[in-house]
Design a protein around this motif. Sequence first.
Motif, PDB file in Angstrom:
ATOM      1  N   LEU A  41      -5.888 -53.651 124.369  1.00 42.70           N
ATOM      2  CA  LEU A  41      -4.989 -54.176 125.412  1.00 42.70           C
ATOM      3  C   LEU A  41      -4.972 -55.698 125.303  1.00 42.70           C
ATOM      4  O   LEU A  41      -5.963 -56.308 124.888  1.00 42.70           O
ATOM      5  CB  LEU A  41      -5.510 -53.781 126.805  1.00 42.70           C
ATOM      6  N   PRO A  42      -3.857 -56.325 125.728  1.00 48.26           N
ATOM      7  CA  PRO A  42      -3.798 -57.793 125.655  1.00 48.26           C
ATOM      8  C   PRO A  42      -4.752 -58.469 126.639  1.00 48.26           C
ATOM      9  O   PRO A  42      -4.923 -57.985 127.765  1.00 48.26           O
ATOM     10  CB  PRO A  42      -2.344 -58.109 126.010  1.00 48.26           C
ATOM     11  N   ILE A  43      -5.364 -59.584 126.200  1.00 48.53           N
ATOM     12  CA  ILE A  43      -6.247 -60.352 127.087  1.00 48.53           C
ATOM     13  C   ILE A  43      -5.803 -61.819 127.159  1.00 48.53           C
ATOM     14  O   ILE A  43      -6.541 -62.685 127.615  1.00 48.53           O
ATOM     15  CB  ILE A  43      -7.736 -60.271 126.645  1.00 48.53           C
ATOM     16  N   GLY A  44      -4.574 -62.107 126.670  1.00 40.11           N
ATOM     17  CA  GLY A  44      -4.077 -63.482 126.659  1.00 40.11           C
ATOM     18  C   GLY A  44      -4.408 -64.166 125.349  1.00 40.11           C
ATOM     19  O   GLY A  44      -5.193 -63.640 124.532  1.00 40.11           O
ATOM     20  N   GLU A  45      -3.769 -65.333 125.117  1.00 42.69           N
ATOM     21  CA  GLU A  45      -4.005 -66.123 123.891  1.00 42.69           C
ATOM     22  C   GLU A  45      -3.714 -65.315 122.629  1.00 42.69           C
ATOM     23  O   GLU A  45      -4.316 -65.552 121.580  1.00 42.69           O
ATOM     24  CB  GLU A  45      -5.462 -66.642 123.832  1.00 42.69           C
ATOM     25  N   LYS A  46      -2.827 -64.321 122.728  1.00 38.91           N
ATOM     26  CA  LYS A  46      -2.446 -63.432 121.607  1.00 38.91           C
ATOM     27  C   LYS A  46      -3.635 -62.628 121.085  1.00 38.91           C
ATOM     28  O   LYS A  46      -3.688 -62.265 119.902  1.00 38.91           O
ATOM     29  CB  LYS A  46      -1.840 -64.242 120.454  1.00 38.91           C
ATOM     30  N   GLN A  47      -4.639 -62.397 121.930  1.00 39.40           N
ATOM     31  CA  GLN A  47      -5.835 -61.643 121.510  1.00 39.40           C
ATOM     32  C   GLN A  47      -5.920 -60.342 122.300  1.00 39.40           C
ATOM     33  O   GLN A  47      -5.158 -60.136 123.247  1.00 39.40           O
ATOM     34  CB  GLN A  47      -7.093 -62.495 121.714  1.00 39.40           C
ATOM     35  N   THR A  48      -6.834 -59.473 121.896  1.00 40.25           N
ATOM     36  CA  THR A  48      -6.930 -58.146 122.512  1.00 40.25           C
ATOM     37  C   THR A  48      -8.380 -57.762 122.807  1.00 40.25           C
ATOM     38  O   THR A  48      -9.301 -58.237 122.131  1.00 40.25           O
ATOM     39  CB  THR A  48      -6.354 -57.062 121.553  1.00 40.25           C
ATOM     40  N   ILE A  49      -8.548 -56.893 123.795  1.00 44.76           N
ATOM     41  CA  ILE A  49      -9.820 -56.193 124.003  1.00 44.76           C
ATOM     42  C   ILE A  49      -9.733 -54.967 123.083  1.00 44.76           C
ATOM     43  O   ILE A  49      -8.702 -54.297 123.031  1.00 44.76           O
ATOM     44  CB  ILE A  49     -10.015 -55.788 125.489  1.00 44.76           C
ATOM     45  N   SER A  50     -10.795 -54.720 122.315  1.00 48.20           N
ATOM     46  CA  SER A  50     -10.734 -53.653 121.309  1.00 48.20           C
ATOM     47  C   SER A  50     -10.637 -52.267 121.962  1.00 48.20           C
ATOM     48  O   SER A  50     -11.080 -52.052 123.088  1.00 48.20           O
ATOM     49  CB  SER A  50     -11.972 -53.706 120.409  1.00 48.20           C
ATOM     50  N   GLN A  51     -10.091 -51.317 121.184  1.00 46.68           N
ATOM     51  CA  GLN A  51      -9.992 -49.913 121.600  1.00 46.68           C
ATOM     52  C   GLN A  51     -11.409 -49.373 121.880  1.00 46.68           C
ATOM     53  O   GLN A  51     -12.327 -49.641 121.093  1.00 46.68           O
ATOM     54  CB  GLN A  51      -9.334 -49.151 120.438  1.00 46.68           C
ATOM     55  N   PRO A  52     -11.586 -48.607 122.968  1.00 49.70           N
ATOM     56  CA  PRO A  52     -12.939 -48.109 123.287  1.00 49.70           C
ATOM     57  C   PRO A  52     -13.606 -47.375 122.116  1.00 49.70           C
ATOM     58  O   PRO A  52     -14.803 -47.579 121.853  1.00 49.70           O
ATOM     59  CB  PRO A  52     -12.691 -47.150 124.462  1.00 49.70           C
ATOM     60  N   TYR A  53     -12.841 -46.540 121.411  1.00 49.01           N
ATOM     61  CA  TYR A  53     -13.420 -45.799 120.286  1.00 49.01           C
ATOM     62  C   TYR A  53     -13.958 -46.750 119.210  1.00 49.01           C
ATOM     63  O   TYR A  53     -15.017 -46.511 118.626  1.00 49.01           O
ATOM     64  CB  TYR A  53     -12.364 -44.856 119.693  1.00 49.01           C
ATOM     65  N   MET A  54     -13.230 -47.851 118.984  1.00 50.24           N
ATOM     66  CA  MET A  54     -13.666 -48.803 117.948  1.00 50.24           C
ATOM     67  C   MET A  54     -14.943 -49.524 118.399  1.00 50.24           C
ATOM     68  O   MET A  54     -15.869 -49.735 117.614  1.00 50.24           O
ATOM     69  CB  MET A  54     -12.525 -49.799 117.683  1.00 50.24           C
ATOM     70  N   VAL A  55     -15.010 -49.877 119.695  1.00 50.68           N
ATOM     71  CA  VAL A  55     -16.213 -50.527 120.236  1.00 50.68           C
ATOM     72  C   VAL A  55     -17.415 -49.588 120.073  1.00 50.68           C
ATOM     73  O   VAL A  55     -18.497 -49.999 119.622  1.00 50.68           O
ATOM     74  CB  VAL A  55     -15.994 -50.897 121.728  1.00 50.68           C
ATOM     75  N   ALA A  56     -17.228 -48.323 120.406  1.00 41.50           N
ATOM     76  CA  ALA A  56     -18.321 -47.347 120.304  1.00 41.50           C
ATOM     77  C   ALA A  56     -18.711 -47.132 118.842  1.00 41.50           C
ATOM     78  O   ALA A  56     -19.908 -47.093 118.504  1.00 41.50           O
ATOM     79  CB  ALA A  56     -17.887 -46.022 120.942  1.00 41.50           C
ATOM     80  N   SER A  57     -17.725 -47.009 117.968  1.00 42.92           N
ATOM     81  CA  SER A  57     -18.010 -46.732 116.555  1.00 42.92           C
ATOM     82  C   SER A  57     -18.756 -47.890 115.897  1.00 42.92           C
ATOM     83  O   SER A  57     -19.702 -47.684 115.130  1.00 42.92           O
ATOM     84  CB  SER A  57     -16.716 -46.517 115.766  1.00 42.92           C
ATOM     85  N   MET A  58     -18.314 -49.115 116.198  1.00 41.60           N
ATOM     86  CA  MET A  58     -18.973 -50.282 115.587  1.00 41.60           C
ATOM     87  C   MET A  58     -20.396 -50.418 116.115  1.00 41.60           C
ATOM     88  O   MET A  58     -21.326 -50.740 115.371  1.00 41.60           O
ATOM     89  CB  MET A  58     -18.160 -51.546 115.850  1.00 41.60           C
ATOM     90  N   SER A  59     -20.573 -50.158 117.410  1.00 40.47           N
ATOM     91  CA  SER A  59     -21.921 -50.232 118.005  1.00 40.47           C
ATOM     92  C   SER A  59     -22.820 -49.186 117.355  1.00 40.47           C
ATOM     93  O   SER A  59     -23.966 -49.479 116.986  1.00 40.47           O
ATOM     94  CB  SER A  59     -21.856 -49.992 119.515  1.00 40.47           C
ATOM     95  N   ALA A  60     -22.297 -47.968 117.206  1.00 50.56           N
ATOM     96  CA  ALA A  60     -23.095 -46.882 116.612  1.00 50.56           C
ATOM     97  C   ALA A  60     -23.412 -47.185 115.152  1.00 50.56           C
ATOM     98  O   ALA A  60     -24.506 -46.873 114.665  1.00 50.56           O
ATOM     99  CB  ALA A  60     -22.348 -45.552 116.743  1.00 50.56           C
ATOM    100  N   ALA A  61     -22.461 -47.826 114.452  1.00 56.53           N
ATOM    101  CA  ALA A  61     -22.654 -48.116 113.022  1.00 56.53           C
ATOM    102  C   ALA A  61     -23.825 -49.077 112.795  1.00 56.53           C
ATOM    103  O   ALA A  61     -24.418 -49.101 111.716  1.00 56.53           O
ATOM    104  CB  ALA A  61     -21.373 -48.691 112.428  1.00 56.53           C
ATOM    105  N   LEU A  62     -24.188 -49.846 113.807  1.00 56.24           N
ATOM    106  CA  LEU A  62     -25.324 -50.771 113.657  1.00 56.24           C
ATOM    107  C   LEU A  62     -26.669 -50.035 113.752  1.00 56.24           C
ATOM    108  O   LEU A  62     -27.717 -50.606 113.458  1.00 56.24           O
ATOM    109  CB  LEU A  62     -25.254 -51.864 114.736  1.00 56.24           C
ATOM    110  N   GLU A  63     -26.637 -48.774 114.214  1.00 60.56           N
ATOM    111  CA  GLU A  63     -27.847 -47.927 114.331  1.00 60.56           C
ATOM    112  C   GLU A  63     -28.964 -48.660 115.072  1.00 60.56           C
ATOM    113  O   GLU A  63     -30.049 -48.896 114.538  1.00 60.56           O
ATOM    114  CB  GLU A  63     -28.299 -47.439 112.945  1.00 60.56           C
ATOM    115  N   LEU A  64     -28.677 -49.010 116.313  1.00 60.35           N
ATOM    116  CA  LEU A  64     -29.573 -49.850 117.110  1.00 60.35           C
ATOM    117  C   LEU A  64     -30.671 -49.045 117.798  1.00 60.35           C
ATOM    118  O   LEU A  64     -30.452 -47.905 118.202  1.00 60.35           O
ATOM    119  CB  LEU A  64     -28.742 -50.594 118.162  1.00 60.35           C
ATOM    120  N   GLU A  65     -31.832 -49.690 117.945  1.00 53.83           N
ATOM    121  CA  GLU A  65     -32.961 -49.019 118.626  1.00 53.83           C
ATOM    122  C   GLU A  65     -33.306 -49.679 119.945  1.00 53.83           C
ATOM    123  O   GLU A  65     -33.947 -49.078 120.805  1.00 53.83           O
ATOM    124  CB  GLU A  65     -34.174 -49.026 117.698  1.00 53.83           C
TER     125      GLU A  65
END
Length: 218
Positions: free
Chosen positions: A52-76
């Motif tokens: 979704l737009p957040i101003g300054e021609k930038q966006t808040i990322s898609q929830p699925y992408m936020v979750a996938s990138m977080s999971a890809a880091l395999e955090l403990e």
Amino acid sequence: MDFAIARRRMVEQQIMARGVTDQRVLDAMLQVPRHLFVEPGLHSHAYSDASLPIGEKQTISQPYMVASMSAALELEGHERILEIGTGSGYQSAILSLLVKRVYSIERISSLAGRARKVLDQLCLSNVNIKVGDGTIGWKDQAPFDGILVAAGAPDIPTEYLQQLEIGGKLVLPVGDRSQQILMRITRLENGNYKREQLMGCRFVPLIGEQGWLTADED
Ligand code: SAM
């Protein structure tokens, strides 16, 4: 609108349904009120399957992408993470629940200021935000256990490889300005880097010394 119900639907239908299984990531996505990171006029869309737009021609990322990138880091939970592209601060909020400390860089100061306010409102005090060119990383605080880049790079900035701890993971979109491949690079003990291609994605450009040189087409 009941935001808690909307969040549960988001997690079940957009994130679990596409194969994200990391329970700590799913719990964080259930907990963080995404609607607070967008304009009031967009609150009713905050849990939709979209950036979704957040101003300054930038966006808040898609929830699925936020979750996938977080999971890809395999955090403990013990990690110190570098995030590039604070944007609204939503991804920073998710990471703040998953790790010890988040260092986040945003090049647009108005966005960094707004993100800081929302994170403070939510009492998420383990996120340091600085304004600047994130393509050169954050040398003073390196090495990091993980680096998450939320903007598309033309190539992998060498600074990220150098600022990664042994065993640490770098997750970033690499490609052209309109579409990229989400890559995971792991720093191995023998000094090599393991490279994996995770999925196709579309991010706004990473602009800076080791990214795209200008915001618009060259
Ligand atoms: N993950 C963020 C969120 O949840 O709101 C969205 C990030 S948005 C897709 C990408 C952000 O990266 C934009 O805010 C943009 O200004 C920022 N950006 C682009 N190039 C940058 C750079 N070199 N250093 C820091 N931030 C950068």
